[in-house]
Design an enzyme around this catalytic site. Sequence first.
Site, PDB file in Angstrom:
ATOM      1  N   PHE A   1       0.786  -1.226   0.000  1.00 29.50           N
ATOM      2  CA  PHE A   1       0.000   0.000   0.000  1.00 29.50           C
ATOM      3  C   PHE A   1       0.826   1.289   0.000  1.00 29.50           C
ATOM      4  O   PHE A   1       0.725   2.110   0.916  1.00 29.50           O
ATOM      5  CB  PHE A   1      -0.949  -0.003   1.198  1.00 29.50           C
ATOM      6  CG  PHE A   1      -1.811  -1.230   1.277  1.00 29.50           C
ATOM      7  CD1 PHE A   1      -2.761  -1.489   0.307  1.00 29.50           C
ATOM      8  CD2 PHE A   1      -1.661  -2.123   2.312  1.00 29.50           C
ATOM      9  CE1 PHE A   1      -3.563  -2.616   0.372  1.00 29.50           C
ATOM     10  CE2 PHE A   1      -2.455  -3.261   2.395  1.00 29.50           C
ATOM     11  CZ  PHE A   1      -3.405  -3.506   1.425  1.00 29.50           C
ATOM     12  N   CYS A   2       1.603   1.515  -1.034  1.00 30.94           N
ATOM     13  CA  CYS A   2       2.443   2.709  -1.091  1.00 30.94           C
ATOM     14  C   CYS A   2       1.630   3.986  -1.255  1.00 30.94           C
ATOM     15  O   CYS A   2       2.086   5.062  -0.875  1.00 30.94           O
ATOM     16  CB  CYS A   2       3.508   2.584  -2.172  1.00 30.94           C
ATOM     17  SG  CYS A   2       2.860   2.224  -3.803  1.00 30.94           S
TER      18      CYS A   2
END
Length: 165
Positions: A135-136
């Site tokens: 989940f950047c």
Amino acid sequence: MISTIYDSPIGRLQLLVDQEALIGRWFKNKGRVEENLPDNVHFISWSRPEFKPYINWLESYFRGQTNPAIIFSSQSNEPDCFWQNVWRILKKISYGKTMTYKEIAKTIEAETKQKVSAQAVGGAVGANPILLLIFCHRVISATNALTAYSAGTDRKIWLLNHEKV
């Protein structure tokens, strides 16, 4: 290795799978993995069974399911242990939540007892080969600014709005 294209609500995603796991997912024409694809990649339809768990996850996510079940593993061919540590933390950021580069750096410092800079964390975040599962897009600056996103800031804004951040 096999690859496919999936049309998401915010653009075309390319998925790359080897015999064991998902090893790449990025927006078409936006990925570091895409630039270095090996010659033995075969492009097939996204409806094939090999892609079913990954496509199901994407469809659940885009329907707004806050915690789609991750029923598959992902792996990276990146040997860099630091990057793996950053990505492990990114995977734990909950739907609708954010974390700063500095918070991630402090978490790794506490675990490893080694000094870590927020900039180094930013480098690892930017090298993420599996968008949306690692989940950047949930990482922001210490001032709550929406910093760069490899798929484009407009997509980062869309994803955070989708998660009601």
